[in-house]
Write an enzyme that holds these catalytic residues in place. Sequence first.
Site, short mmCIF file in Angstrom:
data_model
loop_
_atom_site.label_atom_id
_atom_site.label_comp_id
_atom_site.label_asym_id
_atom_site.label_seq_id
_atom_site.Cartn_x
_atom_site.Cartn_y
_atom_site.Cartn_z
N ASP A 26 0.87 -1.15 -0.13
CA ASP A 26 0.01 -0.01 -0.14
C ASP A 26 0.97 1.26 -0.15
O ASP A 26 1.05 1.87 0.90
CB ASP A 26 -1.12 -0.05 1.19
CG ASP A 26 -0.39 0.03 2.55
OD1 ASP A 26 1.01 -0.38 2.69
OD2 ASP A 26 -0.81 0.31 3.62
N HIS A 86 9.43 -0.22 9.36
CA HIS A 86 8.56 -1.24 9.33
C HIS A 86 8.62 -2.50 8.06
O HIS A 86 9.21 -3.45 8.34
CB HIS A 86 7.27 -0.61 9.33
CG HIS A 86 6.80 0.23 10.74
ND1 HIS A 86 6.94 -0.35 11.83
CD2 HIS A 86 6.62 1.53 10.82
CE1 HIS A 86 6.62 0.45 12.83
NE2 HIS A 86 6.29 1.89 12.03
C1 BDR Z 1 2.51 -0.58 8.72
O1 BDR Z 1 1.41 0.57 8.40
C2 BDR Z 1 1.83 1.59 7.48
O2 BDR Z 1 1.55 2.77 7.55
C3 BDR Z 1 3.13 1.22 7.13
O3 BDR Z 1 3.46 1.38 5.80
C4 BDR Z 1 3.60 -0.18 7.58
O4 BDR Z 1 3.19 -1.02 6.60
C5 BDR Z 1 3.14 0.00 10.10
O5 BDR Z 1 2.31 -0.46 11.18
CA CA Z 2 2.91 -0.48 4.27
#
Ligand code: BDR
Ligand code: CA
Length: 314
Positions: free
Chosen positions: A10, A241
């Site tokens: 995403d 992340h």
């Molecule tokens: C996840 O949430 C999204 O905002 C980031 O891309 C990552 O996949 C982190 O909690």
């Molecule tokens: Ca993500």
Amino acid sequence: MARKIIIDTDPGIDDAMALFYALDSPELDVVGLTTIFGNASTETCTLNALRLLEIAGRTDIPVAVGCDRPLAMPFQGGAAFVHGADGQGNVHLPLPQIKPISRHAAQFIIDTVMKAPGEVTLVAFAPLTNLAMALLLQPEIAHYIQEIVLMGGNAFVPGNATPTAEANIWNDPEAADIVFGADCPITMMGLDVTEKIYASSDVLDRIRTFDNPKAQHIARILEYYRMFYRERVGLNGIYIHDSTTITYLLAPALFKFVNYPVRVETVGYGRGKTWPALGRSENETAWQGRREIRIGIEVDAEKAIQLELERLAR
Ligand code: BDR
Ligand code: CA
């Protein structure tokens, strides 16, 4: 031989970083991208996936559009305050020249897994709706998926979308619960480990010095992400992340794991919380019959960051 992966994403600022990291790693063969809502709508995230492939000069990689809403609720509206209204730090890139393929993401996952049984790993940087749809449409694919490696969840630490839930899982808890119940090896890289990989501003400034279009794009969009961390989280740097899934694929020895079956809470204040089956009791029925999930809990963060920077510099 390079390991075949489909990336479900995403994009998203950290998604862009993780995608480029994967593309810069010869150990991995990115055979397709599937797109999903999360940080922005599926439509915006799809445009971003196409744009990122153009920046990377990898327009040979197919992009399949996924679901436009979670299984059991409307789309929650994205995270413009974290990733920008355009999902890419409000840099407003031009429209991409390339187009997605006509097949739905879930069907693309099924077809790709069945074409090379046991050889394809699904790497999720996002809510798990597309993966759940593929498993619902053709449950037997679970036996032919090499591994699911996902960024999501929080086993022993607080959430980031709510006090109890991590954003990717919170964006579609029902889908996540289906995926955690799949009969294939699953590795969860949740906040337990991703929030231990902290890249300071000094580290991030090094990306700006890398002379290639991918790193230059990352440096540009990171400005917005850094502002979010500075103003809302109180950190002079960021947590890495989505890239953690790629680091795990490249260097699993950098991590420590625990193994538990996992259920996802779908009701009440805890909606989206990932629950490992911690206790031993006669009342474990909700977890019964589920495979153990490999949950990342410790990481050599310095080496993880070093590896990612090395790759982004290419
Ligand atoms: C996840 O949430 C999204 O905002 C980031 O891309 C990552 O996949 C982190 O909690
Ligand atoms: Ca993500």
